[in-house]
Design an enzyme around this catalytic site. Sequence first.
Site, PDB file in Angstrom:
ATOM      1  N   CYS A   1      -7.480  21.044  31.697  1.00  0.00           N
ATOM      2  CA  CYS A   1      -8.342  21.437  30.585  1.00  0.00           C
ATOM      3  C   CYS A   1      -7.688  22.575  29.819  1.00  0.00           C
ATOM      4  O   CYS A   1      -8.149  23.697  29.795  1.00  0.00           O
ATOM      5  CB  CYS A   1      -9.699  21.834  31.113  1.00  0.00           C
ATOM      6  SG  CYS A   1     -10.409  20.513  32.096  1.00  0.00           S
TER       7      CYS A   1
ATOM      8  N   ARG B   1       6.056  25.557  33.632  1.00  0.00           N
ATOM      9  CA  ARG B   1       7.167  26.131  32.868  1.00  0.00           C
ATOM     10  C   ARG B   1       7.067  25.900  31.359  1.00  0.00           C
ATOM     11  O   ARG B   1       7.276  26.841  30.589  1.00  0.00           O
ATOM     12  CB  ARG B   1       8.516  25.632  33.401  1.00  0.00           C
ATOM     13  CG  ARG B   1       8.743  26.008  34.872  1.00  0.00           C
ATOM     14  CD  ARG B   1      10.116  25.566  35.367  1.00  0.00           C
ATOM     15  NE  ARG B   1      11.152  26.342  34.731  1.00  0.00           N
ATOM     16  CZ  ARG B   1      11.994  25.877  33.825  1.00  0.00           C
ATOM     17  NH1 ARG B   1      11.965  24.602  33.474  1.00  0.00           N
ATOM     18  NH2 ARG B   1      12.879  26.664  33.277  1.00  0.00           N
TER      19      ARG B   1
ATOM     20  N   TYR C   1       6.678  29.465  29.301  1.00  0.00           N
ATOM     21  CA  TYR C   1       7.707  30.021  28.438  1.00  0.00           C
ATOM     22  C   TYR C   1       8.464  28.975  27.634  1.00  0.00           C
ATOM     23  O   TYR C   1       9.641  29.133  27.338  1.00  0.00           O
ATOM     24  CB  TYR C   1       8.668  30.951  29.192  1.00  0.00           C
ATOM     25  CG  TYR C   1       9.020  30.585  30.616  1.00  0.00           C
ATOM     26  CD1 TYR C   1       8.706  31.441  31.654  1.00  0.00           C
ATOM     27  CD2 TYR C   1       9.674  29.398  30.915  1.00  0.00           C
ATOM     28  CE1 TYR C   1       9.020  31.123  32.964  1.00  0.00           C
ATOM     29  CE2 TYR C   1       9.988  29.074  32.221  1.00  0.00           C
ATOM     30  CZ  TYR C   1       9.660  29.953  33.239  1.00  0.00           C
ATOM     31  OH  TYR C   1       9.966  29.632  34.541  1.00  0.00           O
TER      32      TYR C   1
ATOM     33  N   GLU D   1      23.504  35.337  43.916  1.00  0.00           N
ATOM     34  CA  GLU D   1      22.222  34.801  44.392  1.00  0.00           C
ATOM     35  C   GLU D   1      21.705  33.713  43.468  1.00  0.00           C
ATOM     36  O   GLU D   1      20.711  33.913  42.767  1.00  0.00           O
ATOM     37  CB  GLU D   1      21.183  35.928  44.427  1.00  0.00           C
ATOM     38  CG  GLU D   1      21.611  37.164  45.166  1.00  0.00           C
ATOM     39  CD  GLU D   1      20.655  38.335  44.924  1.00  0.00           C
ATOM     40  OE1 GLU D   1      20.234  38.565  43.771  1.00  0.00           O
ATOM     41  OE2 GLU D   1      20.325  38.994  45.895  1.00  0.00           O
ATOM     42  N   PRO D   2      22.346  32.558  43.420  1.00  0.00           N
ATOM     43  CA  PRO D   2      21.840  31.505  42.543  1.00  0.00           C
ATOM     44  C   PRO D   2      20.564  30.879  43.103  1.00  0.00           C
ATOM     45  O   PRO D   2      20.446  30.680  44.312  1.00  0.00           O
ATOM     46  CB  PRO D   2      22.979  30.478  42.538  1.00  0.00           C
ATOM     47  CG  PRO D   2      23.634  30.657  43.869  1.00  0.00           C
ATOM     48  CD  PRO D   2      23.520  32.133  44.202  1.00  0.00           C
TER      49      PRO D   2
END
Length: 401
Positions: free
Chosen positions: A332, A302, A306, A263-264
């Site tokens: 902000c 993103r 992380y 399941e890529p």
Amino acid sequence: MTIGGLSAESLAKRFGTPMLAIDLDVFDAALDDFLRAGERHGVRVSYAAKALLVTALARHLQPLPVGIDVVSLGELATCERAGIEASRLTLHGAGKLDDEIAAAFEGRVGRLVVDSVDELERVVALSAGRSLDVLLRINTGIEAHTHEFIRTAGDDSKFGLAPRDEARAFALLASQPSLRLVGVHGHVGSQVYEIEPFAANTQALAAALTRCREAGFHGADTIVTGGGFGVRMHPSAGDETLDVDRTFAAIRAAAPHAKLEVEPGRAVVAEAGTSIYRVMAIKRFAQRTFVVVDGGMADNPRPALYGAYHHIRAVGTSSAADIAVTICGRSCENDELGDALLPADIRAGDLLAVETTGAYTYSMASNYNRFPRPPVVAVTKREAQLWTRRETIEDVLRADV
Ligand SMILES: *Cc1c(COP(=O)(O)O)cnc(C)c1O
């Protein structure tokens, strides 16, 4: 800089900034890599929709021999609108709602992946004798992150059935023969660049499949080894790729007789995507230079979420020497998109390209600061197709009472 044969400037001019451009040829080549390896090694491929899904993308997948994994009614409805047959859809989720389970019983997906015993109890309760193909998600205790993988007791991951719950799951399934256990599922993580974790995961799932069969579920013949195929994020990171064909060969070797599936998500769509921003301001402080762009963590959370790396470059050409800058969004927050080397004469009004943004950017985008979400534009053979238009302020206010 061109995308699908069109210059980034012309795309920005026509669709405005920020925008997400998808090079459809890159997308097709990445998917084809999986499909060809799948044919060679007998591995079915299902696209993990959560990486990026809009109706036009689902329509693009419609004629191709690929399944789609969905985790919500929103993703399901998108596939339905694109005319994807239910039999090609697999429903995932770590905490499925009754509505989602009901959709499975209504035949809107081909299979449901059960994530916990509590969920299986609700599946049984909602079945009302209706039939459904289910897989059990197994917490194999194998977790991979980039170059390392660990075998844990499963205590580090919320996903899947704990070993101690298997007997209870088997008993529940046996009590409801209209539920057909067709196989097991396990997913090792994301951005995995080594083959070993995929092989180890498949081995652990093969053992789980044997336990299913020993428990009397003779229709259980399928192993789904999830996604997590690593994608190169930096142009010079030559070794940071995963050979799909060799990975499939290793998965096949780990379970020679099972029906195999992967399941890529990211590896299909990440590299096809480029976000184009306009520079709003340059701020030269004593130690650092900040470049503020007209998007940021709302359209790409993103880096903030992380610490994800994206390669960032100037769209225009310049002979000026490079300077080290930090690219920030306009929300902000301290929403840095990343550090980059840009021409020293970069100025407000210039365009920047943030690369490898096809996966988990638009699908994770929010209306933070009540910013409208950007458009998604697919480009191939010098032709741009608007996949999703830019949201308007009306769209942002739509659900307000
Ligand atoms: C997220 C996810 C995938 C896709 O992961 P990628 O890293 O995008 O390949 C596949 N399967 C499951 C169950 C997932 O949760």
